[in-house]
Design an enzyme around this catalytic site. Structure first.
Site, PDB file in Angstrom:
ATOM      1  N   HIS A 236       0.876  -1.181   0.000  1.00 38.43           N
ATOM      2  CA  HIS A 236       0.000   0.000   0.000  1.00 38.43           C
ATOM      3  C   HIS A 236       0.911   1.228   0.000  1.00 38.43           C
ATOM      4  O   HIS A 236       1.410   1.645   1.035  1.00 38.43           O
ATOM      5  CB  HIS A 236      -0.856  -0.080   1.269  1.00 38.43           C
ATOM      6  CG  HIS A 236      -1.782   1.055   1.534  1.00 38.43           C
ATOM      7  ND1 HIS A 236      -3.165   0.929   1.411  1.00 38.43           N
ATOM      8  CD2 HIS A 236      -1.579   2.320   1.967  1.00 38.43           C
ATOM      9  CE1 HIS A 236      -3.747   2.074   1.747  1.00 38.43           C
ATOM     10  NE2 HIS A 236      -2.799   2.933   2.094  1.00 38.43           N
ATOM     11  N   HIS A 238       1.741   5.159  -0.633  1.00 38.85           N
ATOM     12  CA  HIS A 238       1.370   6.556  -0.910  1.00 38.85           C
ATOM     13  C   HIS A 238       2.524   7.131  -1.736  1.00 38.85           C
ATOM     14  O   HIS A 238       3.670   6.688  -1.622  1.00 38.85           O
ATOM     15  CB  HIS A 238       1.139   7.322   0.392  1.00 38.85           C
ATOM     16  CG  HIS A 238      -0.175   6.964   1.027  1.00 38.85           C
ATOM     17  ND1 HIS A 238      -1.290   7.758   0.941  1.00 38.85           N
ATOM     18  CD2 HIS A 238      -0.559   5.866   1.720  1.00 38.85           C
ATOM     19  CE1 HIS A 238      -2.299   7.180   1.567  1.00 38.85           C
ATOM     20  NE2 HIS A 238      -1.891   6.019   2.059  1.00 38.85           N
ATOM     21  N   CYS A 269      -3.709  10.380   4.784  1.00 38.12           N
ATOM     22  CA  CYS A 269      -4.209   9.988   6.097  1.00 38.12           C
ATOM     23  C   CYS A 269      -4.279  11.238   6.959  1.00 38.12           C
ATOM     24  O   CYS A 269      -3.310  11.981   7.049  1.00 38.12           O
ATOM     25  CB  CYS A 269      -3.286   8.945   6.722  1.00 38.12           C
ATOM     26  SG  CYS A 269      -3.756   8.481   8.386  1.00 38.12           S
ATOM     27  N   ASN A 278      -2.630   8.082  -2.333  1.00 33.86           N
ATOM     28  CA  ASN A 278      -2.141   6.762  -2.702  1.00 33.86           C
ATOM     29  C   ASN A 278      -1.593   6.830  -4.123  1.00 33.86           C
ATOM     30  O   ASN A 278      -1.961   7.710  -4.898  1.00 33.86           O
ATOM     31  CB  ASN A 278      -3.304   5.753  -2.693  1.00 33.86           C
ATOM     32  CG  ASN A 278      -3.855   5.531  -1.308  1.00 33.86           C
ATOM     33  OD1 ASN A 278      -4.697   6.285  -0.844  1.00 33.86           O
ATOM     34  ND2 ASN A 278      -3.385   4.505  -0.651  1.00 33.86           N
TER      35      ASN A 278
HETATM   36  P1  HMG Z   1     -10.913   6.973  21.302  1.00 30.91           P
HETATM   37  O1  HMG Z   1     -11.404   8.375  21.386  1.00 30.91           O
HETATM   38  O2  HMG Z   1      -9.684   6.617  22.059  1.00 30.91           O
HETATM   39  O3  HMG Z   1     -12.028   5.932  21.609  1.00 30.91           O
HETATM   40  O4  HMG Z   1     -10.739   6.616  19.789  1.00 30.91           O
HETATM   41  P2  HMG Z   1     -12.970   5.673  22.766  1.00 30.91           P
HETATM   42  O5  HMG Z   1     -13.149   4.190  22.786  1.00 30.91           O
HETATM   43  O6  HMG Z   1     -12.524   6.355  24.007  1.00 30.91           O
HETATM   44  O7  HMG Z   1     -14.298   6.347  22.211  1.00 30.91           O
HETATM   45  C1  HMG Z   1     -14.464   7.708  22.036  1.00 30.91           C
HETATM   46  C2  HMG Z   1     -15.784   7.960  21.344  1.00 30.91           C
HETATM   47  O8  HMG Z   1     -15.764   7.383  20.042  1.00 30.91           O
HETATM   48  C3  HMG Z   1     -16.946   7.323  22.061  1.00 30.91           C
HETATM   49  O9  HMG Z   1     -18.087   8.127  21.804  1.00 30.91           O
HETATM   50  C4  HMG Z   1     -17.092   6.004  21.341  1.00 30.91           C
HETATM   51  O10 HMG Z   1     -18.391   5.477  21.435  1.00 30.91           O
HETATM   52  C5  HMG Z   1     -16.791   6.405  19.928  1.00 30.91           C
HETATM   53  P3  HMG Z   1     -18.632   9.194  22.874  1.00 30.91           P
HETATM   54  O11 HMG Z   1     -18.967   8.380  24.091  1.00 30.91           O
HETATM   55  O12 HMG Z   1     -17.474  10.153  23.114  1.00 30.91           O
HETATM   56  O13 HMG Z   1     -19.789   9.823  22.185  1.00 30.91           O
HETATM   57  N1  HMG Z   1     -16.287   5.319  19.103  1.00 30.91           N
HETATM   58  C6  HMG Z   1     -16.716   5.066  17.864  1.00 30.91           C
HETATM   59  N2  HMG Z   1     -17.650   5.661  17.102  1.00 30.91           N
HETATM   60  C7  HMG Z   1     -17.849   5.146  15.877  1.00 30.91           C
HETATM   61  N3  HMG Z   1     -17.157   4.103  15.384  1.00 30.91           N
HETATM   62  C8  HMG Z   1     -16.219   3.481  16.112  1.00 30.91           C
HETATM   63  C9  HMG Z   1     -15.979   3.976  17.418  1.00 30.91           C
HETATM   64  N4  HMG Z   1     -15.132   3.600  18.396  1.00 30.91           N
HETATM   65  C10 HMG Z   1     -15.332   4.434  19.421  1.00 30.91           C
HETATM   66  N5  HMG Z   1     -15.563   2.438  15.624  1.00 30.91           N
HETATM   67  C11 HMG Z   1     -10.662   5.131  17.917  1.00 30.91           C
HETATM   68  C12 HMG Z   1     -10.248   5.364  19.358  1.00 30.91           C
HETATM   69  C13 HMG Z   1      -9.854   3.987  17.382  1.00 30.91           C
HETATM   70  C14 HMG Z   1     -12.139   4.831  17.869  1.00 30.91           C
HETATM   71  C15 HMG Z   1     -10.384   6.415  17.139  1.00 30.91           C
HETATM   72  O14 HMG Z   1      -9.043   6.728  17.339  1.00 30.91           O
HETATM   73  C16 HMG Z   1     -10.649   6.267  15.673  1.00 30.91           C
HETATM   74  O15 HMG Z   1     -11.766   6.064  15.214  1.00 30.91           O
HETATM   75  N6  HMG Z   1      -9.607   6.402  14.893  1.00 30.91           N
HETATM   76  C17 HMG Z   1      -9.762   6.287  13.454  1.00 30.91           C
HETATM   77  C18 HMG Z   1      -8.529   6.609  12.810  1.00 30.91           C
HETATM   78  C19 HMG Z   1      -8.704   6.516  11.327  1.00 30.91           C
HETATM   79  O16 HMG Z   1      -9.765   6.238  10.788  1.00 30.91           O
HETATM   80  N7  HMG Z   1      -7.589   6.759  10.631  1.00 30.91           N
HETATM   81  C20 HMG Z   1      -7.570   6.712   9.196  1.00 30.91           C
HETATM   82  C21 HMG Z   1      -7.663   5.304   8.684  1.00 30.91           C
HETATM   83  S1  HMG Z   1      -6.146   4.406   8.818  1.00 30.91           S
HETATM   84  C22 HMG Z   1      -5.262   4.914   7.399  1.00 30.91           C
HETATM   85  O17 HMG Z   1      -5.687   5.762   6.668  1.00 30.91           O
HETATM   86  C23 HMG Z   1      -3.993   4.193   7.071  1.00 30.91           C
HETATM   87  C24 HMG Z   1      -4.156   3.185   5.934  1.00 30.91           C
HETATM   88  O18 HMG Z   1      -4.622   3.799   4.756  1.00 30.91           O
HETATM   89  C25 HMG Z   1      -2.803   2.528   5.661  1.00 30.91           C
HETATM   90  C26 HMG Z   1      -1.714   3.579   5.515  1.00 30.91           C
HETATM   91  O19 HMG Z   1      -1.677   4.274   4.506  1.00 30.91           O
HETATM   92  O20 HMG Z   1      -0.937   3.685   6.467  1.00 30.91           O
HETATM   93  C27 HMG Z   1      -5.151   2.068   6.304  1.00 30.91           C
HETATM   94 MG    MG Z   2      -3.357   4.767   3.292  1.00 29.50          MG
END
Ligand code: HMG
Ligand code: MG
Length: 328
Positions: A236, A238, A269, A278
């Site tokens: 993967h 970028h 990201c 990407n």
């Molecule tokens: P957190 O704040 O530590 O989580 O986030 P928490 O468990 O304390 O929850 C906080 C709030 O989020 C709560 O809601 C949860 O219910 C809610 P509140 O009580 O405050 O209203 N929550 C959620 N809501 C919806 N869907 C969920 C979820 N989980 C908790 N699944 C967490 C931790 C992992 C959830 C947060 O950090 C997160 O969602 N991160 C996402 C990061 C992300 O999407 N990054 C981009 C994708 S990865 C990427 O792009 C890389 C990749 O392309 C490869 C590369 O290129 O490297 C794949």
């Molecule tokens: Mg990516």
């Protein structure tokens, strides 16, 4: 699996759109998925079930999943759709929509392997962790070890639901916070753990585009020495520094046959400042086809989709091959 075939995983609808600041209407996202499905691509990452506070752009992914299940986009080949999840909360949200709309049985109308347009789409999951502590904290608010503990129940429930899982390892060739020298042994250790935990494929990600051909080679050798086979890997890239094509060639030479890309080079990201999109899917198709490898993709159709979505987003089309194909 034919050795002259390369699998392209189109991540444009997820990785490509997640970083866009302007709110993209769900209808535009669905149209993107439908247009991509018509190009011959067979694996599409269509959204993510992550916290909307962290990544607001992906908030309507359940509508996209619902649409795909209820009205499968017509496509020349059967398509697998992937959705990205960070934790069991994401899995619960995914399963709510999936269980409500997934067809209960596969219609067995045609005896041959020819895909029927009414065949239900196959859905897979993807999970993600990273090779450095700082990036893991910034991206998912936990340590690397905690991210693996989150995945254990997620993977066992996915297995119970017969869903394949792909696992990304971010910043494998450079970290925006810890620099370019990410330890390849750490990547290999994580890949081995994720495979042992039940992940089906490991997508090794150069999130920042800092990867170079020599370091990609070193990483792939380290993975092989740790027992991770090329068939268990995807790459993967970028393209921030313009090295994605040459790094892909290194991957091919090491036997990797699965590559992630985004139409028009969309993406980035939100937790990797400065990183751009990407590698463009059109560019990879051109590279692979020039080497006599088959992608199944109609590059002219794909180039037109790239131009269309770039226009919708008001951004330049970042695929050189796409722009040149359209100008012919
Ligand atoms: P957190 O704040 O530590 O989580 O986030 P928490 O468990 O304390 O929850 C906080 C709030 O989020 C709560 O809601 C949860 O219910 C809610 P509140 O009580 O405050 O209203 N929550 C959620 N809501 C919806 N869907 C969920 C979820 N989980 C908790 N699944 C967490 C931790 C992992 C959830 C947060 O950090 C997160 O969602 N991160 C996402 C990061 C992300 O999407 N990054 C981009 C994708 S990865 C990427 O792009 C890389 C990749 O392309 C490869 C590369 O290129 O490297 C794949
Ligand atoms: Mg990516």
């Amino acid at each position: 699996r034919a050795s002259d075939h390369v699998r392209l995983v189109e991540v444009g609808p997820r990785d490509g759109l997640q970083n866009e600041r302007q709110k993209i209407p769900v209808d535009t996202k669905i149209e993107l998925v439908e247009k991509l499905a018509a190009t011959g691509l067979t694996i599409l990452e269509a959204g993510s079930f992550v916290s909307p506070k962290w990544v607001p752009q992906m908030a309507n992914s359940s509508s996209i999943l619902e649409h795909i299940l209820k009205t499968p986009p017509s496509s020349p080949e059967k398509i697998k759709y992937q959705f990205l999840l960070p934790n069991t909360r994401g899995l619960d949200d995914f399963l709510n929509t999936y269980n409500a709309h997934a067809p209960t049985s596969t219609p067995d109308s045609s005896p041959a392997s020819t895909p029927s347009p009414t065949e239900p789409p196959e859905i897979e999951l993807s999970i993600f962790t990273a090779a450095t502590e700082t990036f893991t904290r910034k991206n998912t608010n936990c340590s690397i070890a905690e991210s693996l503990s989150r995945f254990a129940p997620l993977l066992s429930r996915a297995r119970d639901a017969n869903l394949r899982v792909r696992a990304y390892i971010s910043v494998a060739l450079g970290c925006p916070y810890e620099g370019p020298d990410v330890d390849p042994h750490k990547v290999a250790e994580l890949a081995v753990s994720l495979l042992e935990m039940g992940a089906d494929v490991i997508s090794v990600a150069d999130t920042t585009g800092m990867g170079t051909a020599p370091r990609t080679r070193e990483l792939l050798k380290t993975l092989a020495a740790a027992g991770v086979e090329a068939q268990d890997l995807a790459l993967h890239f970028h393209d921030t520094y313009g090295q994605a094509l040459v790094n892909s060639l290194v991957g091919l030479e090491h036997g990797v046959r699965e590559f992630d890309a985004a139409v028009a080079g969309l993406g980035g990201c939100p937790f990797s400042p400065g990183a751009t999109g990407n590698v463009a899917t059109e560019d990879l198709v051109r590279l692979f086809e020039s080497l006599g490898l088959k992608t199944g993709v109609d590059v002219e159709r794909l180039a037109a989709v790239g131009e269309w979505i770039s226009g919708e987003l008001g951004r330049p089309n970042d695929s050189r091959a796409g722009k040149a194909t359209l100008a012919q």
